[in-house]
Design an enzyme around this catalytic site. Structure first.
Site, PDB file in Angstrom:
ATOM      1  N   SER A  36      19.429 -37.140 -28.277  1.00 18.15           N
ATOM      2  CA  SER A  36      18.380 -36.732 -27.206  1.00 18.15           C
ATOM      3  C   SER A  36      16.934 -36.582 -27.836  1.00 18.15           C
ATOM      4  O   SER A  36      15.900 -36.730 -27.405  1.00 18.15           O
ATOM      5  CB  SER A  36      18.561 -35.725 -26.107  1.00 18.15           C
ATOM      6  OG  SER A  36      18.362 -34.415 -26.934  1.00 18.15           O
ATOM      7  N   LYS A  62       9.777 -31.399 -30.155  1.00 16.38           N
ATOM      8  CA  LYS A  62      10.418 -31.953 -28.735  1.00 16.38           C
ATOM      9  C   LYS A  62      10.133 -31.209 -27.871  1.00 16.38           C
ATOM     10  O   LYS A  62       9.625 -30.048 -27.902  1.00 16.38           O
ATOM     11  CB  LYS A  62      12.071 -31.673 -29.208  1.00 16.38           C
ATOM     12  CG  LYS A  62      12.909 -32.620 -28.332  1.00 16.38           C
ATOM     13  CD  LYS A  62      14.352 -32.456 -28.435  1.00 16.38           C
ATOM     14  CE  LYS A  62      15.327 -32.892 -27.618  1.00 16.38           C
ATOM     15  NZ  LYS A  62      16.766 -32.829 -28.009  1.00 16.38           N
ATOM     16  N   SER A  92      22.069 -34.214 -31.056  1.00 14.90           N
ATOM     17  CA  SER A  92      20.805 -34.938 -30.674  1.00 14.90           C
ATOM     18  C   SER A  92      19.660 -34.822 -31.757  1.00 14.90           C
ATOM     19  O   SER A  92      18.762 -35.463 -31.692  1.00 14.90           O
ATOM     20  CB  SER A  92      20.163 -34.017 -29.497  1.00 14.90           C
ATOM     21  OG  SER A  92      20.791 -34.461 -28.392  1.00 14.90           O
TER      22      SER A  92
END
Ligand code: GLN
Length: 509
Positions: free
Chosen positions: A135, A60, A159
């Site tokens: 996310s 990420k 997330s």
């Protein structure tokens, strides 16, 4: 020497990437990490991480990897190159895994769809008109498409688990302190952890075994306490029967509705918002059906299921957003355009430089949260918001500990080995008309944010397909008992596997 990607893989990657847009940065020819090896002050890697050698992985874009982008999904940091590597990534690299790219995300981790990215849009591999969740949407989407066998994400309030559920992959949010946050760009430091998204529960176990451990660079890290279940070599078989507490989603939704009615003070906007929040807690029919099916299947696998209640959960979302935005407003103060990030060509004075940088660099969701955070921390109002949220947080933690036991494994065995609950009230939602408003998305974080408030591990795994979309369920566990959650998920996965999205090809064994 790097890794040799299999024949045909790069065109496979490109076809998928055109459809899903999972990556902010990608390397066709990933090299070996410059720094190699583990710093001597980190615990050694267990031998069971050997299968990670030679595997590509994605990270990420809020987790530092030297030489790669570290945009956090923000325009403000779009051109930033990381000068160092996060501990979790260094551990993976030492295990022989190779980072091939950085994945898209909601800006600074603030969102549940990845549509709040300032950089690009990411789609769900099962249906490209729908979101991948957020996310960590880029990481989930890339794993589901089979582009990488696993990826790192971060989980502040769901997330990792929610996008995992939306895309049909496994998502682990570890115990707070189990994995070093060194190199993770902070959003809400007391809530968040680096987590794992993977194609199988067994892979998730190996990745978690590699990344966890005490790190002198993050004072909140610790080793698993004596007596906690080992990831490998446990004396009890992985399919041994367990006692699983079931948090009834109907009871939770009812409690939220009652709490909302009690809080309503006659203000017009507030009434409507509270009603929306209460509605958002109710499970979509397909999710409800899948949840019941999982409950029955776990019983069929020999587990004992008992109904449990967490009364304070109804205030979980307001407590979570109060604490998360308060911490975010402090953590994001460093993005002032002075040391890094995009800055305006011209500014009148230093204050003007900061204003212009933040005005142009931050998206609307980030601005909203900074405002909310500074609002709840205003002098004279802390008792009304922030301290109240902390009290709710303590109550939620206590309720879970009563059911699951605390981090000290000395005492008598607790009533439950894990708690089953939904991940999110809906499957992957669409955009525009068919989507969820940003407010409804926040209210729907109810089932995930409680694990962060309590600092406990939680695992989301695919339950079944409904109408061509995956549905996930979640198991929440005792501190440092990730192994128990993985055992249950592994057994479920073997008995009730779900297929891959159409077009998926298995490159990684
Ligand atoms: N959806 C939640 C939020 O927007 C969770 C995000 C996260 O875990 N980073 O804060």
């Amino acid at each position: 020497m790097g890794i040799k990607l299999p024949d045909g893989f790069l065109s496979y990657y490109r076809e998928w990437e055109d459809r899903i847009g999972a990556f902010i940065e990608w390397r066709d020819d990933p090299g070996v990490p410059e720094e190699g090896g583990l710093p001597p002050d980190l615990p050694p890697l267990p031998p069971e991480t050997a299968p990670l050698r030679g595997l590509p992985c994605a990270v990420k874009d809020n987790i530092a990897v030297k030489g790669f982008s570290l945009s956090c999904g923000s325009k403000l940091l779009e051109k930033l190159r990381s000068p160092y590597t996060a501990t979790a990534v260094r551990r993976l690299e030492a295990a022989g895994a190779v980072v091939v790219g950085k994945t898209n995300m909601d800006e600074f981790g603030m969102g549940s769809s990845t549509d709040a990215s300032g950089i690009r849009r990411t789609n769900n591999p099962w249906d490209q008109s729908r979101v991948a969740g957020g996310s960590s949407g880029g990481s989930a989407s890339a794993v589901a498409a089979g582009v990488v066998p696993f990826a790192l994400g971060s989980d502040t309030g769901g997330s990792v688990r929610q996008p995992a559920a939306f895309c049909g992959v496994v998502g682990l949010k570890p115990t707070y302190g189990a994995v070093s946050r060194y190199g993770l760009v902070a959003y809400a430091s007391s809530l968040e952890t680096i987590g794992v998204l993977s194609d199988t529960a067994a892979r998730c176990r190996a990745v978690f075994a590699a990344i966890r451990g005490k790190d002198p660079r993050d004072e909140t890290t610790r080793e698993a306490p004596p007596g906690s279940p080992p990831l490998y070599g446990a004396s009890r078989p992985r399919d041994a029967p367990r006692v699983i507490g079931v948090l009834s989603p109907e009871a939770v939704a009812r409690a939220v509705a009652t709490a909302s009615a009690a809080e309503a003070d006659g203000t017009e906007g507030a009434e409507a918002a509270l009603q929306t929040a209460a509605r958002a807690a109710v499970l979509e029919e397909e999710v409800d059906r899948a949840f019941r099916a999982v409950r029955d299947r776990l019983a069929a696998l020999g587990h004992t299921l008992v109904e449990v209640e967490i009364p304070s959960l109804k205030y979980g979302v307001p407590a979570y957003y109060t604490i998360a935005t308060a911490e975010a407003s402090a953590n994001l103060a460093r993005f002032d355009g002075v040391r890094y990030g995009k800055r305006p060509d011209w500014a009148e004075n230093p204050d003007d430089l900061i204003d212009k940088t933040r005005e142009a660099g931050f998206g609307p969701e980030v601005k909203l949260r900074i405002l909310l955070g500074t609002f709840v921390l205003r002098s004279g109002f802390q008792d009304r918001y922030y301290l109240r949220a902390q009290r709710i947080r303590a109550g939620i933690r206590r309720s879970f500990e009563e059911l699951l036991g605390g981090a000290d494994y000395g005492g008598p065995p607790p009533p439950c080995d894990g708690i089953l609950l939904p991940v999110f009230p809906t499957r992957a939602f669409g955009r525009g008309e068919t989507g969820l408003s940003p407010f409804a998305q926040k209210a729907a974080d109810l089932y995930t944010c409680c694990a962060n408030l309590a600092g406990l591990p939680a695992l989301s795994f695919p339950a079944e397909l409904a109408g061509g979309l995956p549905v996930g369920v979640q198991l929440l566990g005792r501190a440092f008992a990730e192994a128990a959650l993985l055992d249950i998920a592994e057994t479920y996965e073997a008995a009730y596997p779900i297929p891959h999205p159409p077009g998926h090809r298995p490159f990684w064994s």
